[in-house]
Design a protein around this motif. Structure first.
Motif, mmCIF file in Angstrom:
data_model
loop_
_atom_site.group_PDB
_atom_site.id
_atom_site.type_symbol
_atom_site.label_atom_id
_atom_site.label_comp_id
_atom_site.label_asym_id
_atom_site.label_seq_id
_atom_site.Cartn_x
_atom_site.Cartn_y
_atom_site.Cartn_z
ATOM 1 N N SER A 170 0.823 -1.206 0.000
ATOM 2 C CA SER A 170 0.000 0.000 0.000
ATOM 3 C C SER A 170 0.859 1.258 0.000
ATOM 4 C CB SER A 170 -0.948 0.004 1.212
ATOM 5 O OG SER A 170 -0.219 -0.011 2.424
ATOM 6 N N SER A 183 0.944 4.011 -3.057
ATOM 7 C CA SER A 183 0.705 5.419 -2.769
ATOM 8 C C SER A 183 1.813 6.279 -3.371
ATOM 9 C CB SER A 183 0.636 5.633 -1.252
ATOM 10 O OG SER A 183 0.442 6.996 -0.940
ATOM 11 N N ASP A 213 -5.330 13.167 1.583
ATOM 12 C CA ASP A 213 -5.694 11.801 1.202
ATOM 13 C C ASP A 213 -6.806 11.803 0.154
ATOM 14 O OD1 ASP A 213 -3.882 10.354 2.701
ATOM 15 O OD2 ASP A 213 -5.126 10.389 4.496
ATOM 16 N N LEU A 217 -6.724 10.127 -3.399
ATOM 17 C CA LEU A 217 -7.773 9.228 -3.874
ATOM 18 C C LEU A 217 -8.219 9.617 -5.281
ATOM 19 C CD1 LEU A 217 -9.757 6.907 -3.262
ATOM 20 C CD2 LEU A 217 -11.309 8.612 -2.298
ATOM 21 N N THR A 271 -5.973 3.291 -5.334
ATOM 22 C CA THR A 271 -7.204 3.522 -4.583
ATOM 23 C C THR A 271 -7.211 2.714 -3.292
ATOM 24 O OG1 THR A 271 -8.406 3.924 -6.646
ATOM 25 C CG2 THR A 271 -9.715 3.429 -4.689
ATOM 26 N N TYR A 272 -6.768 1.470 -3.377
ATOM 27 C CA TYR A 272 -6.679 0.611 -2.185
ATOM 28 C C TYR A 272 -5.746 1.226 -1.145
ATOM 29 C CZ TYR A 272 -5.071 -3.358 0.649
ATOM 30 O OH TYR A 272 -4.713 -4.178 1.693
ATOM 31 N N THR A 307 -4.841 4.392 -0.808
ATOM 32 C CA THR A 307 -5.360 5.648 -0.268
ATOM 33 C C THR A 307 -6.464 5.395 0.747
ATOM 34 O OG1 THR A 307 -4.844 6.712 -2.383
ATOM 35 C CG2 THR A 307 -6.298 7.896 -0.881
ATOM 36 N N VAL A 308 -7.318 4.421 0.485
ATOM 37 C CA VAL A 308 -8.379 4.092 1.440
ATOM 38 C C VAL A 308 -7.770 3.635 2.761
ATOM 39 C CG1 VAL A 308 -10.256 2.480 1.935
ATOM 40 C CG2 VAL A 308 -10.107 3.574 -0.313
ATOM 41 N N SER A 350 -4.878 4.560 3.900
ATOM 42 C CA SER A 350 -4.285 5.742 4.513
ATOM 43 C C SER A 350 -5.342 6.591 5.214
ATOM 44 C CB SER A 350 -3.558 6.576 3.449
ATOM 45 O OG SER A 350 -3.019 7.751 3.998
ATOM 46 N N ILE A 351 -6.501 6.724 4.583
ATOM 47 C CA ILE A 351 -7.603 7.476 5.201
ATOM 48 C C ILE A 351 -8.057 6.803 6.490
ATOM 49 C CG2 ILE A 351 -9.996 8.213 4.893
ATOM 50 C CD1 ILE A 351 -9.385 8.537 1.909
ATOM 51 N N GLN A 352 -8.174 5.476 6.443
ATOM 52 C CA GLN A 352 -8.577 4.723 7.628
ATOM 53 C C GLN A 352 -7.559 4.894 8.751
ATOM 54 O OE1 GLN A 352 -8.869 0.523 6.959
ATOM 55 N NE2 GLN A 352 -9.972 0.116 8.862
#
Length: 495
Positions: free
Chosen positions: A235, A239, A381, A385, A468-469, A471-472, A474-476
């Motif tokens: 991940s 990124s 983020d 995304l 996308t995976y 970034t999601v 990273s947001i979490q």
């Protein structure tokens, strides 16, 4: 029958045939989309950009925001893989830029990637892709405003609420962008923008070279953790790849640059000069900064050499950051301006309708960008995304399909602004896509082009899914750490 009567009959038949051919040719030509802008008509000349001005616009598009985050990608990917990945992406985006910028030589009615989507997949695709394209442009404009607020905070030691600085940049983008209706005028200020950012990042690099140890490193022995090869999770690596692609992700805007050139046939020269300069500069700067600072790299990179150099760099780069916000706002607004007034006399005339649509397009764009910057609590983020989910579509996927389309239909170059008439069945991929794969039978050049097109599409799809995976995740992680800011936050974003 006498010879004279036969000759007269033949001459009459020849005249009739010529008349029919002329009528068919004129009818066919009238049905072919004409050049979007006419330099000899109207009050505004949208054909004023020289090839050198186009090269500067390309350079400014490519050296806006992404260049400031490139050194940190080398730390994640490793020095050697980081450079290799960047070079591969640079080659792919240069091919994409070549296809987008030169497409108007075959289809002079094109102004944006939405027009290319219509050619490939029909009118529905034009509306969908065009809308997504506008959202992407407006978000990058918002990122330019946010980065400018970082510069204001750095120079003033957080002298005001961050959203005040964003609002000031937003207002400046509206005033400057509305005043310059053609890209010819914007290319003038882009000279200042490119020079400002290039000088600023070189000052940072030289500042890093002159220091014995990284400015942000703690006292005592340090380990820069400079990696020749990657030492990151999947991940994290995806990124970083998405960030590198974002730094070279302006290929889709080259339709608009070519549309306003005096001589669109010189676009390739502009692309080589603008893209080549930026790629070489990015590699040199990123290598120097990462080699001296290592894991103590700041993001944006202008803060990597200490507080004093940081202020000097942000002060010099300020005009360039403002021009970034202006340029992306201008291109985003121009999309709707052309979309609404296309084919009407208001497009190039100083009418009330012309000014209402243009100023309205600019106003909506900068306000939308301002709201997104303030409302989204994880804007960095969120931009990542958007960059991972949308950017590859414009830099890899659509250009790849355009190359397949050209292989299938082999369009002839436009002559005097009118595309040669041919039966292309352009709106159905089911008809031209199989022909593209059959083109490999025609020789090694077609086979190589087919492989490049497929590689571009596959890379784009891989970045979309993987980026996308990443970034999601990273947001979490940001939510779990409690580092997500509030809505319209006044917090210092330069710290």
């Amino acid at each position: 029958m006498s010879e004279s009567k036969k000759d007269a009959i033949q001459d009459g038949q020849h005249d009739v045939d010529n008349g029919i051919c002329d009528e068919v040719t004129q009818k066919a030509a009238s049905e072919v989309p004409q050049d979007l802008f006419h330099s000899e008509r109207g009050d505004v000349n949208f054909h004023g950009v020289s090839w050198l001005g186009a090269g500067i616009l390309i350079a400014k598009f490519q050296i806006g925001l992404g260049a400031l985050s490139l050194p940190s990608t080398f730390h994640i990917l490793g020095f050697f893989p980081g450079i290799l990945c960047f070079v591969i992406l640079a080659i792919l985006t240069t091919i994409a830029g070549y296809l987008c910028g030169n497409a108007r030589q075959y289809y002079p009615h094109m102004h944006s990637i939405g027009d290319a989507a219509e050619l490939l997949f029909g009118k529905g695709a034009r509306e969908f892709v065009g809308f997504i394209y506008y959202i992407y442009l407006a978000l990058v404009a918002g990122a330019g405003m946010l980065t400018t607020s970082v510069a204001f905070n750095a120079l003033s030691d957080h002298g005001a609420c961050t959203m005040v600085f964003v609002a000031v940049t937003c207002a400046g983008s509206f005033v400057i962008g509305t005043g310059f209706r053609s890209l010819e005028k914007v290319s003038w200020i882009s000279w200042v923008g490119v020079a400002g950012i290039v000088v600023a990042i070189w000052i940072t690099a030289i500042g890093c070279l002159a220091q014995d140890r990284p400015a942000s490193a703690p006292a005592g022995p340090i380990n820069k953790e400079i990696h020749v090869f990657p030492n990151a999770t999947f991940s994290e690596a995806m990124s970083a790849v998405s960030s590198q692609l974002f730094a070279l992700g302006a290929s889709g805007t080259f339709f608009s640059v070519s549309a306003e050139m005096k001589k669109p046939e010189l676009f390739t020269r502009a692309l080589v000069c603008g893209q080549g300069f930026i790629v070489a500069t990015n590699i040199a700067i990123s290598s120097i900064v990462y080699g001296k600072v290592g894991r103590y790299i700041a993001s944006p990179a202008l803060g990597s050499a200490g507080v004093l150099i940081k202020k000097i760099s942000y002060g010099i780069s300020m005009p360039g950051l403002i021009v970034t916000a202006v340029l992306w706002s201008h291109i985003a607004a121009k999309y709707w301006f052309v979309r609404i007034l296309r084919g009407t006399p208001h497009l190039q005339s100083n009418t009330i309708t012309h000014w209402v649509v243009w100023s309205g397009s600019m106003g909506v764009t900068v306000v939308f960008a301002f709201i997104i910057v303030g409302v989204v609590p994880f804007f960095d983020d969120f931009l990542s995304l958007v960059g991972a989910l949308i950017n590859p579509v414009f830099t890899n996927v659509f250009p790849g399909f355009m190359l397949l389309y050209f292989l299938a239909r082999k369009p002839a170059k436009a002559v005097e602004g009118i595309q040669n008439v041919q039966d292309e069945e352009s709106s159905s991929a089911r008809k031209w896509l199989p022909d593209a794969f059959k083109a490999c039978r025609n020789g090694w050049k077609e086979s190589l082009a087919l492989l490049v097109a497929c590689f571009m599409i596959l890379v784009g799809g891989f970045v979309i899914v993987g980026g996308t995976y990443a970034t999601v995740l990273s947001i979490q992680a940001s939510y779990n750490k409690g580092t997500v800011s509030g809505v319209f936050s006044c917090a210092d974003n330069a710290s």
